[in-house]
Design an enzyme around this catalytic site. Structure first.
Site, PDB file in Angstrom:
ATOM      1  N   LYS A   1      18.767 -34.178 -30.878  1.00 30.42           N
ATOM      2  CA  LYS A   1      20.390 -34.300 -29.860  1.00 30.42           C
ATOM      3  C   LYS A   1      21.556 -33.792 -30.542  1.00 30.42           C
ATOM      4  CE  LYS A   1      19.120 -38.618 -27.649  1.00 30.42           C
ATOM      5  NZ  LYS A   1      19.433 -39.877 -27.282  1.00 30.42           N
TER       6      LYS A   1
ATOM      7  N   ASP B   1      23.556 -40.727 -21.672  1.00 26.90           N
ATOM      8  CA  ASP B   1      23.370 -41.866 -22.301  1.00 26.90           C
ATOM      9  C   ASP B   1      24.857 -42.855 -21.900  1.00 26.90           C
ATOM     10  OD1 ASP B   1      20.979 -41.745 -23.532  1.00 26.90           O
ATOM     11  OD2 ASP B   1      21.628 -41.139 -25.358  1.00 26.90           O
TER      12      ASP B   1
HETATM   13  P1  NAP Z   1      19.812 -43.732 -35.072  1.00 29.77           P
HETATM   14  O1  NAP Z   1      20.468 -42.554 -35.037  1.00 29.77           O
HETATM   15  O2  NAP Z   1      18.499 -43.524 -36.039  1.00 29.77           O
HETATM   16  O3  NAP Z   1      20.412 -44.798 -35.481  1.00 29.77           O
HETATM   17  C1  NAP Z   1      19.944 -46.258 -35.694  1.00 29.77           C
HETATM   18  C2  NAP Z   1      21.020 -47.415 -36.202  1.00 29.77           C
HETATM   19  O4  NAP Z   1      20.097 -48.547 -36.469  1.00 29.77           O
HETATM   20  C3  NAP Z   1      21.630 -46.962 -37.613  1.00 29.77           C
HETATM   21  O5  NAP Z   1      22.757 -47.552 -37.675  1.00 29.77           O
HETATM   22  C4  NAP Z   1      20.684 -47.592 -38.650  1.00 29.77           C
HETATM   23  O6  NAP Z   1      21.626 -48.384 -39.810  1.00 29.77           O
HETATM   24  C5  NAP Z   1      20.288 -48.914 -37.826  1.00 29.77           C
HETATM   25  N1  NAP Z   1      19.078 -49.558 -38.358  1.00 29.77           N
HETATM   26  C6  NAP Z   1      17.869 -49.050 -38.199  1.00 29.77           C
HETATM   27  N2  NAP Z   1      16.834 -49.810 -38.548  1.00 29.77           N
HETATM   28  C7  NAP Z   1      17.824 -51.245 -39.147  1.00 29.77           C
HETATM   29  C8  NAP Z   1      17.370 -52.280 -39.823  1.00 29.77           C
HETATM   30  N3  NAP Z   1      15.951 -52.536 -39.945  1.00 29.77           N
HETATM   31  N4  NAP Z   1      18.258 -53.204 -39.849  1.00 29.77           N
HETATM   32  C9  NAP Z   1      19.363 -52.823 -39.721  1.00 29.77           C
HETATM   33  N5  NAP Z   1      19.930 -51.817 -39.095  1.00 29.77           N
HETATM   34  C10 NAP Z   1      19.016 -50.664 -38.887  1.00 29.77           C
HETATM   35  O7  NAP Z   1      18.990 -44.148 -33.880  1.00 29.77           O
HETATM   36  P2  NAP Z   1      19.571 -44.059 -32.400  1.00 29.77           P
HETATM   37  O8  NAP Z   1      19.344 -42.946 -31.700  1.00 29.77           O
HETATM   38  O9  NAP Z   1      20.985 -44.864 -32.276  1.00 29.77           O
HETATM   39  O10 NAP Z   1      18.481 -45.189 -31.577  1.00 29.77           O
HETATM   40  C11 NAP Z   1      18.826 -46.566 -31.732  1.00 29.77           C
HETATM   41  C12 NAP Z   1      17.852 -47.303 -30.962  1.00 29.77           C
HETATM   42  O11 NAP Z   1      18.369 -47.037 -29.585  1.00 29.77           O
HETATM   43  C13 NAP Z   1      16.637 -46.714 -30.911  1.00 29.77           C
HETATM   44  O12 NAP Z   1      15.358 -48.078 -30.538  1.00 29.77           O
HETATM   45  C14 NAP Z   1      16.273 -45.833 -29.533  1.00 29.77           C
HETATM   46  O13 NAP Z   1      14.992 -45.865 -29.012  1.00 29.77           O
HETATM   47  C15 NAP Z   1      17.200 -46.617 -28.764  1.00 29.77           C
HETATM   48  N6  NAP Z   1      17.807 -45.710 -27.428  1.00 29.77           N
HETATM   49  C16 NAP Z   1      17.618 -46.142 -26.346  1.00 29.77           C
HETATM   50  C17 NAP Z   1      18.261 -45.503 -25.244  1.00 29.77           C
HETATM   51  C18 NAP Z   1      18.150 -46.011 -23.940  1.00 29.77           C
HETATM   52  O14 NAP Z   1      18.088 -45.020 -22.736  1.00 29.77           O
HETATM   53  N7  NAP Z   1      17.940 -47.449 -23.649  1.00 29.77           N
HETATM   54  C19 NAP Z   1      18.735 -44.343 -25.468  1.00 29.77           C
HETATM   55  C20 NAP Z   1      19.039 -43.821 -26.958  1.00 29.77           C
HETATM   56  C21 NAP Z   1      18.531 -44.558 -27.806  1.00 29.77           C
HETATM   57  P3  NAP Z   1      21.788 -47.521 -41.034  1.00 29.77           P
HETATM   58  O15 NAP Z   1      22.899 -46.682 -40.734  1.00 29.77           O
HETATM   59  O16 NAP Z   1      22.033 -48.356 -42.292  1.00 29.77           O
HETATM   60  O17 NAP Z   1      20.692 -46.735 -41.388  1.00 29.77           O
END
Ligand code: NAP
Length: 289
Positions: free
Chosen positions: A76, A112
């Site tokens: 992305k 998004d």
């Molecule tokens: P990302 O860029 O990898 O960011 C993940 C975030 O979650 C980071 O801030 C990370 O914290 C935190 N995190 C991960 N594991 C954690 C834990 N065990 N405890 C506390 N914090 C934790 O991922 P993303 O793209 O933002 O996606 C996040 C979620 O959104 C995913 O599940 C994805 O599938 C979902 N999503 C949904 C949609 C939709 O259309 N509904 C669209 C996009 C994404 P750190 O910085 O400390 O590592």
């Protein structure tokens, strides 16, 4: 699902998703249902593209004159340098999830943001004057901040496991957006304090996603019935956070509503016509079981 009545012709237009992995993607089911419902001679496929082949894949899609494509993890951000033009919302977020091929010009969008806005607006009349707690500092969190600020949210309390990452994200976004934010360490004490002062809680981390179905970042007893609780996680269709919020009488926004919203916005960008949102939602819910 059977596609036996789906005829691929020599005029069929291609849309697709590129990412790694893509074998669990719900986008093909959602978009193919939508194309069929609208009688469009389009087809949507999923292509597993690793980081090493991203550039070649994008040039290939350009050469094949595809109508457009979605971009998912881990591309992305990297895709930004491979496109001809980036839409304003995508520039603000710093990530692209949708590309439109406009007569050979590849334009990057971030739908998004649209998905978050449509999911929120279905449950909250207006965000003006409201306060939100946002947990997370990744791509989904950045899109949430852009959506909240564009819709007039008064204040955002940001928490993240890695505090420095949240600080960097907030400092970066506040250079481009007029946003009122407070950064807090992610702890039980700060969660309790923040939840007492906000109208909306957003989980923008993967906590609670399959197979960790019993995990939630917010203890159930902290949730109040006059709040809105939004979880970006869409698999399972109701995370523990969403189930707990329902038990406490709060308004809930499960992540699939955002997923369908972003898909509907991509569909409109590619086809120029309004997406059959209900049909897309049913297809996604059926696939989620
Ligand atoms: P990302 O860029 O990898 O960011 C993940 C975030 O979650 C980071 O801030 C990370 O914290 C935190 N995190 C991960 N594991 C954690 C834990 N065990 N405890 C506390 N914090 C934790 O991922 P993303 O793209 O933002 O996606 C996040 C979620 O959104 C995913 O599940 C994805 O599938 C979902 N999503 C949904 C949609 C939709 O259309 N509904 C669209 C996009 C994404 P750190 O910085 O400390 O590592």
């Amino acid at each position: 699902m059977s596609y036996s009545n789906c005829i691929i012709s020599n005029k069929t237009r291609l849309c697709c998703v590129i990412g790694h992995p893509v074998d669990k993607s719900l986008s093909p089911i959602m978009h193919n249902e939508a194309f069929r419902a609208k009688g469009l001679d389009y087809v949507y496929l999923a292509f597993d593209v690793d980081t090493f082949h991203l550039k070649e894949a994008v040039e290939g899609l350009r050469a094949l004159k595809v109508k457009g494509f979605n971009v998912t993890m881990p591309h992305k951000v990297a895709i930004l340098n491979l496109l001809d033009r980036i839409d304003e919302d995508a520039s603000l977020v710093g990530a692209v999830n949708t590309v439109v091929n406009d007569d050979g010009e590849l334009i990057g969008y971030n739908t998004d943001v649209n998905g978050i806005i449509s999911a929120l607006e279905a449950k909250v009349h207006s965000l003006k004057g409201l306060k939100a707690l946002l947990i997370g500092a990744g791509g989904a969190a950045r899109a949430c901040i852009v959506a909240l600020v564009l819709k007039g949210c008064k204040e955002i309390i940001i928490m993240n496991r890695n505090f420095d990452k949240a600080k960097l994200m907030a400092e970066d976004l506040s250079k481009k957006l007029k946003m009122n934010y407070i950064l807090e360490e992610l702890s039980m004490d700060s969660l309790k304090k923040a939840i007492n002062s906000v109208d909306i809680i957003i989980n923008a981390t993967p906590i609670g996603t399959y197979p960790n179905l019993d995990e939630s970042i917010v203890p159930q007893e902290l949730i109040k019935k006059d709040m809105v609780v939004f979880d970006v996680v869409y698999n399972p269709k109701k995370t523990k956070l969403i189930r707990d919020a329902e038990k406490m009488g709060a308004k809930v926004i499960p992540g699939y509503e955002m997923f369908v919203g972003q898909g509907a916005a991509s569909f409109k960008l590619w086809t120029g016509i309004d997406a059959p949102v209900d049909i897309m939602g049913r297809a996604v819910l059926k696939a989620l079981g």
